[in-house]
Design a protein around this motif. Structure first.
Motif, PDB file in Angstrom:
ATOM      1  N   ILE A 228      -3.589  10.336  -2.662  1.00 42.09           N
ATOM      2  CA  ILE A 228      -4.058   9.034  -3.601  1.00 42.09           C
ATOM      3  C   ILE A 228      -3.383   7.800  -2.800  1.00 42.09           C
ATOM      4  O   ILE A 228      -2.179   7.953  -2.476  1.00 42.09           O
ATOM      5  N   GLU A 229      -4.274   6.856  -2.442  1.00 35.64           N
ATOM      6  CA  GLU A 229      -3.691   5.477  -1.810  1.00 35.64           C
ATOM      7  C   GLU A 229      -3.584   4.430  -3.292  1.00 35.64           C
ATOM      8  O   GLU A 229      -4.819   4.383  -3.742  1.00 35.64           O
ATOM      9  N   THR A 230      -2.339   3.906  -3.253  1.00 35.49           N
ATOM     10  CA  THR A 230      -2.556   2.899  -4.443  1.00 35.49           C
ATOM     11  C   THR A 230      -2.256   1.582  -3.868  1.00 35.49           C
ATOM     12  O   THR A 230      -1.312   1.661  -2.915  1.00 35.49           O
ATOM     13  N   ILE A 231      -2.653   0.433  -4.083  1.00 34.36           N
ATOM     14  CA  ILE A 231      -2.556  -0.949  -3.747  1.00 34.36           C
ATOM     15  C   ILE A 231      -2.013  -1.745  -5.078  1.00 34.36           C
ATOM     16  O   ILE A 231      -2.692  -1.653  -6.089  1.00 34.36           O
ATOM     17  N   ARG A 232      -0.755  -2.295  -4.788  1.00 37.09           N
ATOM     18  CA  ARG A 232      -0.310  -2.995  -5.964  1.00 37.09           C
ATOM     19  C   ARG A 232       0.567  -4.208  -5.387  1.00 37.09           C
ATOM     20  O   ARG A 232       0.570  -4.651  -4.389  1.00 37.09           O
ATOM     21  N   ASP A 233       0.460  -5.179  -6.253  1.00 36.32           N
ATOM     22  CA  ASP A 233       1.390  -6.374  -5.916  1.00 36.32           C
ATOM     23  C   ASP A 233       2.660  -6.104  -5.679  1.00 36.32           C
ATOM     24  O   ASP A 233       3.391  -5.082  -6.460  1.00 36.32           O
ATOM     25  N   ALA A 234       3.322  -6.843  -4.796  1.00 33.38           N
ATOM     26  CA  ALA A 234       4.900  -6.642  -4.535  1.00 33.38           C
ATOM     27  C   ALA A 234       5.625  -7.396  -5.620  1.00 33.38           C
ATOM     28  O   ALA A 234       5.275  -8.278  -6.128  1.00 33.38           O
ATOM     29  N   THR A 235       6.920  -6.735  -5.903  1.00 31.76           N
ATOM     30  CA  THR A 235       7.534  -7.209  -6.806  1.00 31.76           C
ATOM     31  C   THR A 235       8.495  -8.352  -6.315  1.00 31.76           C
ATOM     32  O   THR A 235       8.343  -8.610  -5.022  1.00 31.76           O
ATOM     33  N   SER A 236       9.301  -9.032  -7.243  1.00 32.70           N
ATOM     34  CA  SER A 236      10.036 -10.284  -6.667  1.00 32.70           C
ATOM     35  C   SER A 236      10.948  -9.840  -5.593  1.00 32.70           C
ATOM     36  O   SER A 236      11.176 -10.390  -4.655  1.00 32.70           O
TER      37      SER A 236
ATOM     38  N   LYS B 161       1.011  -1.163  -0.001  1.00 32.76           N
ATOM     39  CA  LYS B 161      -0.083  -0.025  -0.077  1.00 32.76           C
ATOM     40  C   LYS B 161       0.980   1.253   0.046  1.00 32.76           C
ATOM     41  O   LYS B 161       1.821   1.226   0.849  1.00 32.76           O
ATOM     42  N   GLU B 162       0.588   2.117  -0.920  1.00 28.79           N
ATOM     43  CA  GLU B 162       1.593   3.389  -0.962  1.00 28.79           C
ATOM     44  C   GLU B 162       0.424   4.402  -1.017  1.00 28.79           C
ATOM     45  O   GLU B 162      -0.671   4.533  -1.485  1.00 28.79           O
ATOM     46  N   TYR B 163       0.921   5.428  -0.145  1.00 33.05           N
ATOM     47  CA  TYR B 163      -0.003   6.519   0.195  1.00 33.05           C
ATOM     48  C   TYR B 163       0.683   7.986  -0.232  1.00 33.05           C
ATOM     49  O   TYR B 163       1.844   8.132   0.062  1.00 33.05           O
ATOM     50  N   ASN B 164       0.258   8.694  -1.273  1.00 40.27           N
ATOM     51  CA  ASN B 164       0.926   9.904  -1.622  1.00 40.27           C
ATOM     52  C   ASN B 164       0.397  11.145  -0.746  1.00 40.27           C
ATOM     53  O   ASN B 164      -0.928  11.595  -0.787  1.00 40.27           O
ATOM     54  N   CYS B 165       1.378  11.488   0.056  1.00 42.20           N
ATOM     55  CA  CYS B 165       0.788  12.504   1.009  1.00 42.20           C
ATOM     56  C   CYS B 165       0.334  14.059   0.393  1.00 42.20           C
ATOM     57  O   CYS B 165      -0.326  14.639   0.812  1.00 42.20           O
ATOM     58  N   GLU B 166       0.860  14.255  -0.821  1.00 42.96           N
ATOM     59  CA  GLU B 166       0.772  15.504  -1.263  1.00 42.96           C
ATOM     60  C   GLU B 166      -0.676  15.379  -2.385  1.00 42.96           C
ATOM     61  O   GLU B 166      -1.501  16.330  -2.095  1.00 42.96           O
ATOM     62  N   THR B 167      -0.773  14.209  -2.760  1.00 40.74           N
ATOM     63  CA  THR B 167      -2.345  14.105  -3.578  1.00 40.74           C
ATOM     64  C   THR B 167      -3.160  13.550  -2.640  1.00 40.74           C
ATOM     65  O   THR B 167      -4.564  13.646  -3.337  1.00 40.74           O
TER      66      THR B 167
END
Length: 69
Positions: free
Chosen positions: A15-23, A7-13
């Motif tokens: 926007i919260e993004t949820i993505r699959d983890a990389t290898s 889960k990534e959260y951009n404090c400026e915008t």
């Protein structure tokens, strides 16, 4: 097993993004867990050794602290 997600959260915008983890992230998670498990096992072994020594000496932890102070 499903792939871990990040889960990534951009404090400026906001926007919260949820993505699959990389290898690479999955490998790092596994490495971190192994290190954490090793530290926990080491701490448990030290605590067990300390308890065994106190039992062998027939004193409590408080009495040992008094002797060492």
């Amino acid at each position: 097993m499903t792939k871990p997600q990040i889960k990534e959260y951009n404090c400026e915008t906001g926007i919260e993004t949820i993505r699959d983890a990389t290898s690479a992230e999955i490998a790092q998670m596994a490495k971190d867990k192994a290190e954490s498990d090793a530290r926990k096992a080491e701490a448990e072994a030290k605590e067990n050794a300390k308890a065994a020594l106190l039992k062998k000496l027939g004193i409590t932890e408080q009495e040992a602290q008094l002797l060492l102070s």
